[in-house]
Design a protein around this motif. Structure first.
Motif, PDB file in Angstrom:
ATOM      1  N   ASP A 170       9.372 -17.084  18.835  1.00 20.03           N
ATOM      2  CA  ASP A 170      10.628 -17.847  18.925  1.00 20.03           C
ATOM      3  C   ASP A 170      11.178 -17.664  20.337  1.00 20.03           C
ATOM      4  O   ASP A 170      12.190 -16.986  20.540  1.00 20.03           O
ATOM      5  CB  ASP A 170      11.619 -17.344  17.877  1.00 20.03           C
ATOM      6  CG  ASP A 170      12.879 -18.196  17.818  1.00 20.03           C
ATOM      7  OD1 ASP A 170      12.870 -19.322  18.370  1.00 20.03           O
ATOM      8  OD2 ASP A 170      13.882 -17.728  17.237  1.00 20.03           O
TER       9      ASP A 170
ATOM     10  N   VAL B  11      12.711 -17.999  24.188  1.00 15.77           N
ATOM     11  CA  VAL B  11      13.740 -18.598  25.035  1.00 15.77           C
ATOM     12  C   VAL B  11      13.195 -18.570  26.460  1.00 15.77           C
ATOM     13  O   VAL B  11      12.734 -17.525  26.934  1.00 15.77           O
ATOM     14  CB  VAL B  11      15.060 -17.818  24.966  1.00 15.77           C
ATOM     15  CG1 VAL B  11      16.071 -18.379  25.961  1.00 15.77           C
ATOM     16  CG2 VAL B  11      15.630 -17.861  23.550  1.00 15.77           C
TER      17      VAL B  11
ATOM     18  N   GLU C 112      11.644 -13.252  23.518  1.00 13.95           N
ATOM     19  CA  GLU C 112      11.957 -13.626  22.142  1.00 13.95           C
ATOM     20  C   GLU C 112      13.465 -13.762  21.988  1.00 13.95           C
ATOM     21  O   GLU C 112      14.233 -13.016  22.602  1.00 13.95           O
ATOM     22  CB  GLU C 112      11.414 -12.584  21.166  1.00 13.95           C
ATOM     23  CG  GLU C 112       9.899 -12.476  21.133  1.00 13.95           C
ATOM     24  CD  GLU C 112       9.207 -13.718  20.574  1.00 13.95           C
ATOM     25  OE1 GLU C 112       9.901 -14.611  20.040  1.00 13.95           O
ATOM     26  OE2 GLU C 112       7.966 -13.796  20.681  1.00 13.95           O
ATOM     27  N   ARG C 113      13.865 -14.708  21.197  1.00 13.16           N
ATOM     28  CA  ARG C 113      15.287 -14.958  20.959  1.00 13.16           C
ATOM     29  C   ARG C 113      15.977 -13.671  20.490  1.00 13.16           C
ATOM     30  O   ARG C 113      15.447 -12.936  19.665  1.00 13.16           O
ATOM     31  CB  ARG C 113      15.452 -16.063  19.924  1.00 13.16           C
ATOM     32  CG  ARG C 113      16.874 -16.607  19.814  1.00 13.16           C
ATOM     33  CD  ARG C 113      16.922 -17.749  18.816  1.00 13.16           C
ATOM     34  NE  ARG C 113      15.968 -18.801  19.150  1.00 13.16           N
ATOM     35  CZ  ARG C 113      16.206 -19.781  20.027  1.00 13.16           C
ATOM     36  NH1 ARG C 113      17.386 -19.832  20.645  1.00 13.16           N
ATOM     37  NH2 ARG C 113      15.283 -20.698  20.274  1.00 13.16           N
ATOM     38  N   GLY C 114      17.152 -13.412  21.058  1.00 15.46           N
ATOM     39  CA  GLY C 114      17.919 -12.238  20.675  1.00 15.46           C
ATOM     40  C   GLY C 114      17.667 -11.009  21.526  1.00 15.46           C
ATOM     41  O   GLY C 114      18.286  -9.961  21.287  1.00 15.46           O
ATOM     42  N   ARG C 115      16.777 -11.119  22.499  1.00 17.92           N
ATOM     43  CA  ARG C 115      16.458  -9.954  23.332  1.00 17.92           C
ATOM     44  C   ARG C 115      16.922 -10.107  24.775  1.00 17.92           C
ATOM     45  O   ARG C 115      16.448  -9.394  25.671  1.00 17.92           O
ATOM     46  CB  ARG C 115      14.949  -9.693  23.303  1.00 17.92           C
ATOM     47  CG  ARG C 115      14.439  -9.329  21.912  1.00 17.92           C
ATOM     48  CD  ARG C 115      12.975  -8.974  21.924  1.00 17.92           C
ATOM     49  NE  ARG C 115      12.476  -8.714  20.585  1.00 17.92           N
ATOM     50  CZ  ARG C 115      11.199  -8.474  20.286  1.00 17.92           C
ATOM     51  NH1 ARG C 115      10.295  -8.470  21.258  1.00 17.92           N
ATOM     52  NH2 ARG C 115      10.825  -8.254  19.045  1.00 17.92           N
ATOM     53  N   ALA C 116      17.853 -11.003  25.009  1.00 20.20           N
ATOM     54  CA  ALA C 116      18.339 -11.225  26.372  1.00 20.20           C
ATOM     55  C   ALA C 116      19.139 -10.029  26.872  1.00 20.20           C
ATOM     56  O   ALA C 116      19.800  -9.319  26.106  1.00 20.20           O
ATOM     57  CB  ALA C 116      19.204 -12.474  26.419  1.00 20.20           C
TER      58      ALA C 116
END
Length: 348
Positions: A59, A61, A167-171
């Motif tokens: 997923d 980004v 992966e989404r949420g790991r920024a």
């Protein structure tokens, strides 16, 4: 009847398409060595293709960055030592990507010149490819622009474009808190910022690029062209180990302006300037240029090229991991209530 004027060609206007095509063929092997999972099609097409699923993302980004080398190019052009500026170009982009928590995936370059000198161009692009390989990014495309009348003979300019993913949420930044430890990774010199001031100081000192460097072995020009350090793989190792809340690439603006970019409202950084030794090149620039400490810290990296903000209970383990990966690590400060950066002590 008016006599017909002699026909003109694009080559007579200063653009040699055949030379450009020959350059592409020459650099294809270097680009091929940067191939990684996800590359579908690279040099030669109207666009390059990359498959994120094949690269292992579920997923993703996307994260993009672009940068150049700045007036450091003037020294490279004047001295003919152009091989390192390709590394600078890649590093300035991919070091930014990893600060967002992203893994660099692919890179594109833009090389513009008044007249294509194939040997010079090949050296630069081959150094770009080498840096891409070290950063784990595929050199997937680019543009070579021959623009007579836009650049004086021998001059050129560079721009780079990098795309990464996470992966989404790991920024990043994420969960930066009071008491977090700031780890500084040593720079390899000036990197790619502040060279307008560097050139002014060298001019005022009455030195040429061929003169011995006052702070290192060898000619001054070569010493000032030390490439920007690539921090990507050690930084990604630290991210995967856990406990990293933020990273800041120390570029133009130094620690003074780059560290606050990753801090939430209400938090600042306290930096102990005695935690590391000021590299000789910066000591010379400060003395020769009459720079006060504030100006030095706001213009140059002053010896710290990347800063990591980490959880206090993970600082020791992460410092050891980064050292094992080849980095010189200093614990340079902490996150405190407030705004901006407060410095303790003096650079020495």
């Amino acid at each position: 009847m008016t006599a017909r004027k002699p026909g003109l060609t694009y080559a007579q206007a200063g653009v040699d398409i055949d030379a450009g095509n020959a350059l592409v063929e020459r650099i294809k092997p270097a680009a091929a060595r940067t191939n990684r999972l996800g590359v579908m099609a690279g040099l030669g097409g109207f666009g390059a293709l990359f498959d994120l699923k094949a690269a292992g993302f579920e997923d993703p980004v996307l994260v993009a960055a672009t940068d150049g080398v700045g007036t450091k190019l003037r020294i490279a052009i004047d001295t003919g030592h152009v091989d390192g500026v390709g590394v600078d170009l890649v590093a300035m982009c991919v070091n930014d990507l990893v600060c967002q928590g992203a893994e660099p995936l692919f890179f594109l370059d833009y090389f513009a010149t008044g007249r294509l000198e194939a040997q010079t161009a090949a050296r630069i692009i081959e150094s770009i490819a080498g840096a891409c390989a070290r950063a784990g990014a595929a050199l997937i495309g680019g543009e070579t622009a021959e623009m007579p009348g836009m650049y004086p003979p021998g001059d050129f300019d560079l721009a780079g474009f990098a795309v990464g993913a996470m992966e989404r949420g790991r920024a990043l930044p994420a969960d930066v808190a009071e008491g977090d430890v700031i780890l500084g990774l040593a720079s390899d010199g000036i990197h790619s910022n502040g060279y307008s001031l560097v050139r002014r100081i060298v001019e005022r000192a009455g030195l040429s690029w061929a003169d011995p460097a006052p702070f290192a072995q060898g000619p001054l020009g070569e010493a000032l062209l030390t490439p920007t350090r690539l921090y990507v793989k050690p930084a990604l190792m630290a991210l995967r180990a856990g406990g990293v809340h933020a990273l800041a690439h120390v570029t133009g603006g130094g620690l003074t302006e780059n560290l606050p970019r990753v801090l939430p409202e209400g938090l600042g950084g306290e930096i102990d300037l005695s935690a590391w030794e000021l590299p000789a090149v910066f000591a010379w620039l400060a003395e020769e240029g009459g720079l006060d400490q504030g100006e030095l810290l706001k213009t140059f990296n002053a010896g710290i090229g990347m800063a990591l903000i980490v959880a206090p209970d993970r600082a020791g383990a992460l410092a050891a991991l980064l050292a094992d990966a080849g980095e010189t690590v200093h614990e340079i400060g902490r996150i405190v209530p407030g705004e901006g950066i407060a410095y303790r002590g003096r650079l020495a």
